[in-house]
Design an enzyme around this catalytic site. Structure first.
Site, PDB file in Angstrom:
ATOM      1  N   THR A  25      40.188  51.471  84.909  1.00 22.63           N
ATOM      2  CA  THR A  25      38.931  51.148  83.941  1.00 22.63           C
ATOM      3  C   THR A  25      38.442  52.761  84.160  1.00 22.63           C
ATOM      4  OG1 THR A  25      37.509  50.692  85.837  1.00 22.63           O
ATOM      5  CG2 THR A  25      38.546  49.046  84.674  1.00 22.63           C
ATOM      6  N   GLY A  26      37.271  53.105  83.243  1.00 25.45           N
ATOM      7  CA  GLY A  26      36.684  54.398  83.437  1.00 25.45           C
ATOM      8  C   GLY A  26      37.307  55.002  82.108  1.00 25.45           C
TER       9      GLY A  26
ATOM     10  N   SER B 112      30.917  45.739  78.230  1.00 23.29           N
ATOM     11  CA  SER B 112      32.127  46.473  77.919  1.00 23.29           C
ATOM     12  C   SER B 112      33.251  45.836  77.800  1.00 23.29           C
ATOM     13  CB  SER B 112      32.201  47.028  79.489  1.00 23.29           C
ATOM     14  OG  SER B 112      32.450  45.952  80.420  1.00 23.29           O
TER      15      SER B 112
ATOM     16  N   THR C   4      35.563  48.270  81.420  1.00 24.18           N
ATOM     17  CA  THR C   4      36.691  47.714  80.840  1.00 24.18           C
ATOM     18  C   THR C   4      36.774  46.523  81.898  1.00 24.18           C
ATOM     19  OG1 THR C   4      37.581  49.693  80.208  1.00 24.18           O
ATOM     20  CG2 THR C   4      39.184  48.092  80.758  1.00 24.18           C
TER      21      THR C   4
ATOM     22  N   GLY D 279      41.112  54.034  73.549  1.00 28.45           N
ATOM     23  CA  GLY D 279      41.238  54.535  74.962  1.00 28.45           C
ATOM     24  C   GLY D 279      42.674  54.048  75.639  1.00 28.45           C
ATOM     25  N   ASP D 280      42.697  54.065  76.834  1.00 30.76           N
ATOM     26  CA  ASP D 280      43.768  53.852  77.495  1.00 30.76           C
ATOM     27  C   ASP D 280      44.308  52.283  77.833  1.00 30.76           C
ATOM     28  OD1 ASP D 280      41.472  53.576  79.187  1.00 30.76           O
ATOM     29  OD2 ASP D 280      42.572  52.946  80.794  1.00 30.76           O
TER      30      ASP D 280
ATOM     31  N   GLY E 214      39.193  56.714  79.394  1.00 26.48           N
ATOM     32  CA  GLY E 214      40.336  56.263  79.165  1.00 26.48           C
ATOM     33  C   GLY E 214      41.216  57.639  78.878  1.00 26.48           C
TER      34      GLY E 214
HETATM   35  N1  GLY Z   1      38.838  52.663  79.822  1.00 25.12           N
HETATM   36  C1  GLY Z   1      38.293  52.159  78.409  1.00 25.12           C
HETATM   37  C2  GLY Z   1      38.393  53.083  77.606  1.00 25.12           C
HETATM   38  O1  GLY Z   1      38.393  54.501  77.991  1.00 25.12           O
HETATM   39  O2  GLY Z   1      38.351  52.835  76.437  1.00 25.12           O
END
Ligand code: GLY
Length: 371
Positions: A278-279, A93, A227, A257-258, A281
């Protein structure tokens, strides 16, 4: 390359260890048993946490602890700890070995924020560079910008001497090939249609369907997103944080992503604390979750309460639309007093994060807001 310079500055002369050596050592570590639910209060600084609960997460914190305890900066500590995690080939990840996009290309996102100077940097969709967090730090410190993307980010990294490297491991490539072949029954990947299920008179299938190939195609399911967040407060009371990721596996090429978005995947404020996500985004971006968590802490909520507030904020938005949908995020946070917390809204079990302070290394079990 500029990386070893900051490492020397942080560790001083007596700690000349490379992250590669650290990682080798880390893989031999025995994971500590879960410490069980703790009150989420440490109250001591300096302190460093990571959202990772595995042996590499522990090794990352142990790698920097002595220097952080001796007066090293939170900013150096979060960078060096994140570098350890980015190098772990088993981590699918983050960084090297992270799962690629649907074209089989690893595109990394990372951000860094310095609470002392209200400064931030980020890279998004960067390819072929093992340490996106260190490139983000250079964006923060060596430019007047906050974010560089894709080819521009890579050229920037190369200009500072980062090597261009293949980020795919045998494991991540196998996972991607497996995904591509099994994605649909209605495409042309996999055995030719007329040989699907075919056997000869001796009961043998097509030549390449046996042996290793069968094991490869039937391998374990890989994770689809993940993440890492690393947050720290140092002995001077300065805070810093990093979020680094390979993003959602099999993403549409170019998807960001976020993680590289300040306020979404990361936010740090010296007056209050720091938060990381994390998760999935997409939801963290829409909810500005890390900024929201820090804002809640500013209003008096503990890190644990603020993480839970941010998850409820997302869940309530979908509920208001009339959709029974919980996207799945995990948030971690610390405050300037050394308190910490974490929470997720992912169906089962409780989230766990790693904490290191004067009391030593431990794993902290946070709250599942769906229970
Ligand atoms: N949290 C990482 C992503 O969604 O890219």
């Amino acid at each position: 390359m500029i990386l070893p310079i900051s490492r020397r500055r942080f560790f001083g002369q007596s700690f000349g260890i490379t992250t590669g050596a650290v990682l080798a050592r880390s893989l031999g570590l025995t994971p500590a048993d879960l410490a069980g639910r703790s009150p989420g209060r440490s109250g001591s600084t300096p302190m460093i946490i990571t959202s990772h609960r595995n042996a590499t997460g522990q090794a990352a914190l142990e790698e920097v602890w002595e220097a952080l305890a001796a007066g090293g900066s939170a900013l150096d500590a979060v960078e060096i700890a994140t570098n350890v995690i980015e190098l772990d080939p088993e981590d699918m990840s983050v960084g090297y070995g992270g799962l690629p996009n649907e074209d089989g290309v690893v595109q990394l996102d990372a951000s860094i924020m310095d609470g002392r100077t209200y400064n931030a940097g980020a890279v998004a969709g960067i390819e072929s560079i093992k340490h996106p967090s260190s490139v983000a730090r250079l964006v923060m410190e060596r430019t007047d910008h906050v974010m560089l993307v894709a080819e521009g980010a890579k050229e920037f990294a190369l200009s500072f001497g980062f090597p261009e490297e293949d980020l795919m491991t045998e494991k991540s490539r196998a996972a991607w090939l497996r995904w591509r072949e099994n994605r649909s029954d209605n495409d042309d990947w996999g055995p030719p249609d007329h040989l699907k299920g075919w056997e000869d008179e001796k009961g043998r299938g097509i030549p390449d369907a046996g042996g290793d190939r069968a094991a490869f195609l039937g391998g374990p399911e890989e994770s689809t997103h993940g993440t890492v967040n690393v947050l720290a407060v140092d002995a001077r009371g300065d805070l810093a944080g990093i979020t680094s990721t390979s993003g959602m596996s099999w993403k549409v090429p170019g998807r960001i992503g976020d993680s590289p978005i300040i306020g979404a995947g990361l936010y740090v404020d010296n007056e209050v604390g720091a938060a990381g996500a994390t998760g999935r985004g997409e939801d963290v971006i829409k909810a500005c979750s890390s900024f929201y968590i820090v804002t809640r802490m500013r209003e008096g909520r503990s890190p644990q309460e603020a993480c839970e507030d941010a998850l409820r904020f997302i869940d309530e938005r979908y509920a208001a639309v009339g959709i029974d949908y919980r996207p799945g995020e995990k948030f971690v946070a610390i405050n300037r007093d050394g308190e910490f917390g974490c929470a997720w809204n992912i169906g089962e079990g409780s989230p766990v994060m790693s904490v290191m302070d004067a009391a030593g290394y431990r794993r902290y079990e946070g709250a599942n807001t769906t229970l």
